[in-house]
Design a protein around this motif. Structure first.
Motif, short mmCIF file in Angstrom:
data_model
loop_
_atom_site.label_atom_id
_atom_site.label_comp_id
_atom_site.label_asym_id
_atom_site.label_seq_id
_atom_site.Cartn_x
_atom_site.Cartn_y
_atom_site.Cartn_z
N ILE A 1 4.57 -0.14 -10.12
CA ILE A 1 3.28 0.10 -9.66
C ILE A 1 2.97 -0.65 -8.43
O ILE A 1 3.92 -1.32 -8.08
N GLN A 2 1.90 -0.18 -7.48
CA GLN A 2 1.70 -0.80 -6.31
C GLN A 2 2.73 -0.78 -5.34
O GLN A 2 3.10 -1.71 -4.61
N ALA A 3 3.61 0.28 -5.22
CA ALA A 3 4.77 0.40 -4.34
C ALA A 3 4.28 0.28 -2.71
O ALA A 3 4.86 -0.34 -2.14
N VAL A 4 3.14 0.69 -2.45
CA VAL A 4 2.61 0.70 -1.15
C VAL A 4 2.39 -0.76 -0.71
O VAL A 4 2.48 -1.27 0.33
N GLU A 5 1.58 -1.56 -1.60
CA GLU A 5 1.49 -2.84 -1.37
C GLU A 5 2.74 -3.85 -1.37
O GLU A 5 2.89 -4.46 -0.48
N GLN A 6 3.72 -3.27 -2.18
CA GLN A 6 4.95 -3.82 -2.14
C GLN A 6 5.64 -3.80 -1.02
O GLN A 6 6.21 -4.70 -0.42
N ALA A 7 5.63 -2.54 -0.45
CA ALA A 7 6.16 -2.21 1.00
C ALA A 7 5.52 -3.06 2.03
O ALA A 7 6.24 -3.61 2.99
N LEU A 8 4.11 -3.27 2.30
CA LEU A 8 3.28 -4.10 3.02
C LEU A 8 4.06 -5.57 2.96
O LEU A 8 4.29 -6.24 3.81
N ALA A 9 4.05 -5.87 1.89
CA ALA A 9 4.33 -7.24 1.45
C ALA A 9 5.48 -7.64 1.94
O ALA A 9 6.15 -8.77 2.36
N ALA A 10 6.64 -6.66 1.76
CA ALA A 10 8.07 -6.95 2.27
C ALA A 10 8.19 -6.87 4.00
O ALA A 10 9.04 -7.32 4.36
N GLY A 11 7.04 -6.45 4.31
CA GLY A 11 7.25 -6.19 5.99
C GLY A 11 8.15 -5.01 6.56
O GLY A 11 8.60 -5.07 7.70
N VAL A 12 8.48 -4.27 5.70
CA VAL A 12 9.24 -3.06 6.32
C VAL A 12 8.39 -2.19 7.42
O VAL A 12 7.17 -2.41 7.24
N LYS A 13 9.24 -1.82 8.10
CA LYS A 13 8.70 -0.97 9.14
C LYS A 13 8.51 0.47 8.91
O LYS A 13 7.95 1.20 9.90
N ILE A 14 9.23 0.91 8.11
CA ILE A 14 9.45 2.26 7.68
C ILE A 14 8.97 2.50 6.40
O ILE A 14 9.66 1.71 5.16
N VAL B 1 7.53 7.52 6.72
CA VAL B 1 6.32 7.38 7.73
C VAL B 1 6.59 5.85 8.47
O VAL B 1 7.10 5.20 7.77
N PRO B 2 6.04 5.62 9.65
CA PRO B 2 5.97 4.48 10.27
C PRO B 2 5.01 3.60 9.70
O PRO B 2 4.09 3.84 9.07
#
Ligand code: GAR
Length: 199
Positions: free
Chosen positions: A119-132, A155-156
């Motif tokens: 769950i919350q994959a988008v939040e996970q990506a932001l928290a990890a600081g990925v650029k893509i 997506v960027p």
């Protein structure tokens, strides 16, 4: 046309994208039935507008995941479904459903798998600081958000992104790759081995 059953829990913009791809002749399929689990889900209104039969299976009324999945399988059979599309289906599915439609269940997930399962994959990506960031369409297996990948899109991540702005950018790609992945999976056929696909 391939006979689709769509499982969705919420807004249903991916349901809409599939319905639109069919309407525009980009996907040779028919949506036999929508199954949704949330009485409030907007996807039910979208189905009504598209003249697609909608069946509410409220998970709160089933004692276990397996009991819900048994009812899902029965409904899918009743509507003569051959491929199952999880388009924002927010319930974990069990082997009861997976084995009944082996290699014929497709899921869309808002991350570049195998990163950020669950769950919350988008939040996970932001928290990890990925650029893509991005989204993945894959075949469903018992392990959550695993299984053979059909298509992905990237997506960027922009400096000021919130979960909402990033998810919106991901959604635009989902609308493109989900119908394309359904067509691809149907063309490849269920149970196709890696060796056969390579030919
Ligand atoms: C989509 O972004 C989909 O990838 C995600 O839910 C959203 C549903 O939007 N699915 C998951 O997170 C599955 N774990 P929609 O209801 O507007 O199609």
């Amino acid at each position: 046309p391939i006979k689709l059953g769509i499982l969705a829990s919420g807004n249903g913009s991916n349901f809409e994208a599939v319905a639109e791809a069919i309407a525009q002749g980009r996907l040779n399929a028919k949506i036999q039935v929508l199954i949704y689990n949330n009485p409030e889900a907007k996807v039910a209104v979208r189905a009504a507008n598209r003249d697609v039969p909608a069946v509410l299976l409220n998970h709160r009324h089933f004692p276990s995941r397996e009991d819900l999945d048994r009812q899902i399988v029965q409904t899918l059979h009743q509507y003569d479904v051959s491929w199952v599309i999880m388009a924002g289906w927010m319930r974990i599915v069990t082997p009861v459903l997976i084995n009944a439609f082996a290699e014929r269940i497709i899921n869309i997930h808002p991350s570049l798998l195998p990163s950020f399962r669950g769950i919350q994959a988008v939040e996970q990506a932001l928290a990890a600081g990925v650029k893509i960031a991005g989204c993945t369409v894959h075949i469903v297996v018992p392990e959550v958000d695993s299984g053979r990948i059909l298509l992905q899109a990237a997506v960027p991540v922009l400096p000021d992104d919130t979960p909402q702005t990033l998810h919106q950018r991901i959604h635009q790609q989902e609308y493109r790759i989900l119908p394309a992945a359904i067509a691809l999976a149907a063309k490849q056929g269920a149970g196709t081995s890696w060796e056969q696909r390579a030919k």
